[in-house]
Design a protein around this motif. Structure first.
Motif, PDB file in Angstrom:
ATOM      1  N   GLU A 100       0.874  -1.174   0.000  1.00 38.78           N
ATOM      2  CA  GLU A 100       0.000   0.000   0.000  1.00 38.78           C
ATOM      3  C   GLU A 100       0.908   1.220   0.000  1.00 38.78           C
ATOM      4  OE1 GLU A 100      -3.321   2.175   2.752  1.00 38.78           O
ATOM      5  OE2 GLU A 100      -3.244  -0.011   2.768  1.00 38.78           O
ATOM      6  N   GLU A 101       0.852   1.969  -1.096  1.00 42.52           N
ATOM      7  CA  GLU A 101       1.698   3.147  -1.245  1.00 42.52           C
ATOM      8  C   GLU A 101       0.825   4.388  -1.248  1.00 42.52           C
ATOM      9  OE1 GLU A 101       4.963   4.997  -4.381  1.00 42.52           O
ATOM     10  OE2 GLU A 101       4.186   2.983  -4.708  1.00 42.52           O
ATOM     11  N   ASN A 102       1.277   5.399  -0.504  1.00 38.63           N
ATOM     12  CA  ASN A 102       0.533   6.640  -0.432  1.00 38.63           C
ATOM     13  C   ASN A 102       1.523   7.803  -0.394  1.00 38.63           C
ATOM     14  OD1 ASN A 102      -1.189   8.727   0.013  1.00 38.63           O
ATOM     15  ND2 ASN A 102      -2.203   7.819   1.769  1.00 38.63           N
ATOM     16  N   GLY A 103       1.943   8.238  -1.571  1.00 37.57           N
ATOM     17  CA  GLY A 103       2.858   9.378  -1.656  1.00 37.57           C
ATOM     18  C   GLY A 103       4.212   9.083  -1.068  1.00 37.57           C
ATOM     19  N   LEU A 104       4.528   9.720   0.053  1.00 36.46           N
ATOM     20  CA  LEU A 104       5.838   9.577   0.676  1.00 36.46           C
ATOM     21  C   LEU A 104       5.952   8.376   1.609  1.00 36.46           C
ATOM     22  CD1 LEU A 104       6.588  13.316   1.568  1.00 36.46           C
ATOM     23  CD2 LEU A 104       7.506  11.966  -0.327  1.00 36.46           C
ATOM     24  N   MET A 105       4.869   7.625   1.767  1.00 38.71           N
ATOM     25  CA  MET A 105       4.867   6.511   2.703  1.00 38.71           C
ATOM     26  C   MET A 105       4.342   5.251   2.025  1.00 38.71           C
ATOM     27  SD  MET A 105       3.295   6.443   6.550  1.00 38.71           S
ATOM     28  CE  MET A 105       1.582   6.452   6.073  1.00 38.71           C
ATOM     29  N   ALA A 106       4.870   4.107   2.450  1.00 41.43           N
ATOM     30  CA  ALA A 106       4.378   2.828   1.929  1.00 41.43           C
ATOM     31  C   ALA A 106       4.456   1.785   3.036  1.00 41.43           C
ATOM     32  CB  ALA A 106       5.198   2.383   0.726  1.00 41.43           C
ATOM     33  N   THR A 107       3.521   0.844   2.977  1.00 46.03           N
ATOM     34  CA  THR A 107       3.525  -0.319   3.862  1.00 46.03           C
ATOM     35  C   THR A 107       3.639  -1.549   2.979  1.00 46.03           C
ATOM     36  OG1 THR A 107       2.095   0.805   5.459  1.00 46.03           O
ATOM     37  CG2 THR A 107       2.212  -1.595   5.595  1.00 46.03           C
ATOM     38  N   VAL A 108       4.579  -2.421   3.329  1.00 41.13           N
ATOM     39  CA  VAL A 108       4.760  -3.661   2.571  1.00 41.13           C
ATOM     40  C   VAL A 108       4.684  -4.812   3.561  1.00 41.13           C
ATOM     41  CG1 VAL A 108       6.253  -4.976   1.017  1.00 41.13           C
ATOM     42  CG2 VAL A 108       6.272  -2.459   0.934  1.00 41.13           C
ATOM     43  N   ASN A 109       3.696  -5.694   3.375  1.00 35.24           N
ATOM     44  CA  ASN A 109       3.541  -6.885   4.202  1.00 35.24           C
ATOM     45  C   ASN A 109       4.012  -8.088   3.396  1.00 35.24           C
ATOM     46  OD1 ASN A 109       2.233  -5.684   6.516  1.00 35.24           O
ATOM     47  ND2 ASN A 109       0.466  -5.399   5.198  1.00 35.24           N
ATOM     48  N   THR A 110       4.831  -8.923   4.044  1.00 36.49           N
ATOM     49  CA  THR A 110       5.381 -10.082   3.354  1.00 36.49           C
ATOM     50  C   THR A 110       5.283 -11.320   4.243  1.00 36.49           C
ATOM     51  OG1 THR A 110       7.617  -9.579   4.152  1.00 36.49           O
ATOM     52  CG2 THR A 110       7.010  -8.684   2.002  1.00 36.49           C
ATOM     53  N   PRO A 111       4.303 -12.181   4.007  1.00 37.07           N
ATOM     54  CA  PRO A 111       4.302 -13.469   4.704  1.00 37.07           C
ATOM     55  C   PRO A 111       5.565 -14.244   4.301  1.00 37.07           C
ATOM     56  CG  PRO A 111       2.204 -13.065   3.610  1.00 37.07           C
ATOM     57  CD  PRO A 111       3.151 -12.027   3.131  1.00 37.07           C
ATOM     58  N   TYR A 112       6.164 -14.953   5.252  1.00 36.15           N
ATOM     59  CA  TYR A 112       7.437 -15.616   4.983  1.00 36.15           C
ATOM     60  C   TYR A 112       7.569 -16.917   5.752  1.00 36.15           C
ATOM     61  CZ  TYR A 112       9.096 -14.307   9.629  1.00 36.15           C
ATOM     62  OH  TYR A 112       9.249 -14.196  10.990  1.00 36.15           O
ATOM     63  N   SER A 113       8.555 -17.719   5.340  1.00 39.45           N
ATOM     64  CA  SER A 113       9.022 -18.856   6.124  1.00 39.45           C
ATOM     65  C   SER A 113      10.543 -18.774   6.169  1.00 39.45           C
ATOM     66  CB  SER A 113       8.545 -20.185   5.531  1.00 39.45           C
ATOM     67  OG  SER A 113       8.935 -20.298   4.186  1.00 39.45           O
ATOM     68  N   PHE A 114      11.121 -19.165   7.310  1.00 42.68           N
ATOM     69  CA  PHE A 114      12.557 -19.023   7.516  1.00 42.68           C
ATOM     70  C   PHE A 114      13.163 -20.390   7.798  1.00 42.68           C
ATOM     71  CE2 PHE A 114      16.405 -18.080   9.914  1.00 42.68           C
ATOM     72  CZ  PHE A 114      16.962 -17.045   9.163  1.00 42.68           C
ATOM     73  N   HIS A 115      14.244 -20.685   7.072  1.00 41.53           N
ATOM     74  CA  HIS A 115      14.978 -21.931   7.258  1.00 41.53           C
ATOM     75  C   HIS A 115      16.419 -21.604   7.615  1.00 41.53           C
ATOM     76  CE1 HIS A 115      11.480 -23.363   5.046  1.00 41.53           C
ATOM     77  NE2 HIS A 115      11.798 -24.573   5.473  1.00 41.53           N
ATOM     78  N   PHE A 116      16.969 -22.381   8.556  1.00 46.52           N
ATOM     79  CA  PHE A 116      18.358 -22.205   8.955  1.00 46.52           C
ATOM     80  C   PHE A 116      19.053 -23.554   8.845  1.00 46.52           C
ATOM     81  CE2 PHE A 116      21.914 -21.664  11.893  1.00 46.52           C
ATOM     82  CZ  PHE A 116      22.394 -20.424  11.475  1.00 46.52           C
ATOM     83  N   ASN A 117      20.142 -23.577   8.085  1.00 42.86           N
ATOM     84  CA  ASN A 117      20.878 -24.815   7.803  1.00 42.86           C
ATOM     85  C   ASN A 117      19.949 -25.916   7.300  1.00 42.86           C
ATOM     86  OD1 ASN A 117      23.439 -23.818   8.332  1.00 42.86           O
ATOM     87  ND2 ASN A 117      23.293 -24.271  10.523  1.00 42.86           N
ATOM     88  N   GLY A 118      19.040 -25.513   6.412  1.00 45.66           N
ATOM     89  CA  GLY A 118      18.144 -26.466   5.752  1.00 45.66           C
ATOM     90  C   GLY A 118      16.952 -26.918   6.564  1.00 45.66           C
ATOM     91  N   LYS A 119      16.824 -26.425   7.796  1.00 50.31           N
ATOM     92  CA  LYS A 119      15.714 -26.849   8.658  1.00 50.31           C
ATOM     93  C   LYS A 119      14.764 -25.680   8.893  1.00 50.31           C
ATOM     94  CE  LYS A 119      18.352 -30.320  11.105  1.00 50.31           C
ATOM     95  NZ  LYS A 119      18.893 -30.756  12.384  1.00 50.31           N
ATOM     96  N   PHE A 120      13.478 -25.998   8.910  1.00 47.77           N
ATOM     97  CA  PHE A 120      12.471 -24.976   9.200  1.00 47.77           C
ATOM     98  C   PHE A 120      12.723 -24.402  10.585  1.00 47.77           C
ATOM     99  CE2 PHE A 120       8.482 -23.868  11.300  1.00 47.77           C
ATOM    100  CZ  PHE A 120       8.031 -22.866  10.452  1.00 47.77           C
ATOM    101  N   SER A 121      12.713 -23.079  10.691  1.00 43.70           N
ATOM    102  CA  SER A 121      12.894 -22.396  11.968  1.00 43.70           C
ATOM    103  C   SER A 121      11.580 -21.782  12.434  1.00 43.70           C
ATOM    104  CB  SER A 121      13.961 -21.307  11.838  1.00 43.70           C
ATOM    105  OG  SER A 121      14.020 -20.530  13.005  1.00 43.70           O
ATOM    106  N   HIS A 122      10.981 -20.948  11.577  1.00 45.60           N
ATOM    107  CA  HIS A 122       9.736 -20.273  11.940  1.00 45.60           C
ATOM    108  C   HIS A 122       9.123 -19.631  10.697  1.00 45.60           C
ATOM    109  CE1 HIS A 122      12.854 -17.155  12.277  1.00 45.60           C
ATOM    110  NE2 HIS A 122      11.906 -16.294  11.928  1.00 45.60           N
ATOM    111  N   CYS A 123       7.923 -19.119  10.878  1.00 46.82           N
ATOM    112  CA  CYS A 123       7.243 -18.388   9.811  1.00 46.82           C
ATOM    113  C   CYS A 123       6.578 -17.168  10.430  1.00 46.82           C
ATOM    114  CB  CYS A 123       6.200 -19.266   9.118  1.00 46.82           C
ATOM    115  SG  CYS A 123       4.806 -19.691  10.187  1.00 46.82           S
ATOM    116  N   GLY A 124       5.978 -16.354   9.576  1.00 48.15           N
ATOM    117  CA  GLY A 124       5.284 -15.177  10.081  1.00 48.15           C
ATOM    118  C   GLY A 124       5.018 -14.181   8.982  1.00 48.15           C
TER     119      GLY A 124
END
Length: 152
Positions: A100-124
């Motif tokens: 959502e962009e509004n002139g000088l400001m924007a909000t970017v939401n990114t659902p993600y998953s995080f892996h460390f050394n090939g193993k699932f760590s967390h999401c959010g």
């Protein structure tokens, strides 16, 4: 007269080339570049992407199920990225961009998953608050959620 016409045509041509090459970075592209720098452990670039007063927070639940809010300085985040050993593998996979962009400001939401050394760590979900300073986006606030379960 031909010299003047030639000069005018050159200036018009140069002007149109300059406009083509000065395409502004979108908030989505900015966040993509952030994650590229993150995965490259490019702390110089990461530092340049944030306003000097940027604030980071994370929301999670402790073992008792209570909601916990952790606040961190952006500089500490940068130091944490720099301290990841070179042989460690980490990957934050972005599943979607909601912008959502509004002139000088924007909000970017990114659902993600995080892996460390090939193993699932967390999401959010990451939520970037961006402000355009002198024509360039900068992070002023970044908050994320961290879940161990319920990740699809």
């Amino acid at each position: 007269m031909k010299k003047y016409l030639f000069c005018i045509l050159m200036l018009i041509g140069y002007s149109s080339i300059a406009q083509t090459n000065s395409s502004e970075e979108t908030p989505e592209k900015f966040v993509e570049n952030f994650f590229e720098a993150f995965h490259d452990q490019d702390t110089i670039r990461l530092k340049q992407m944030a306003h000097q007063e940027a604030r980071l927070q994370s929301v999670s639940k402790d073992k008792a199920g209570k909601t916990v809010l952790v606040t961190e300085e952006y500089g500490k985040f940068i130091k944490g990225i720099a301290s990841i050993p070179p042989d460690a593998e980490f990957k934050e996979t972005i599943h979607e961009f909601r912008v959502e962009e509004n002139g000088l400001m924007a909000t970017v939401n990114t659902p993600y998953s995080f892996h460390f050394n090939g193993k699932f760590s967390h999401c959010g979900v990451n939520t970037f608050q961006l402000v355009k300073f002198e024509g360039e986006w900068r992070i002023v606030y970044l908050i994320d959620t961290r879940e161990k379960e319920g990740c699809d």
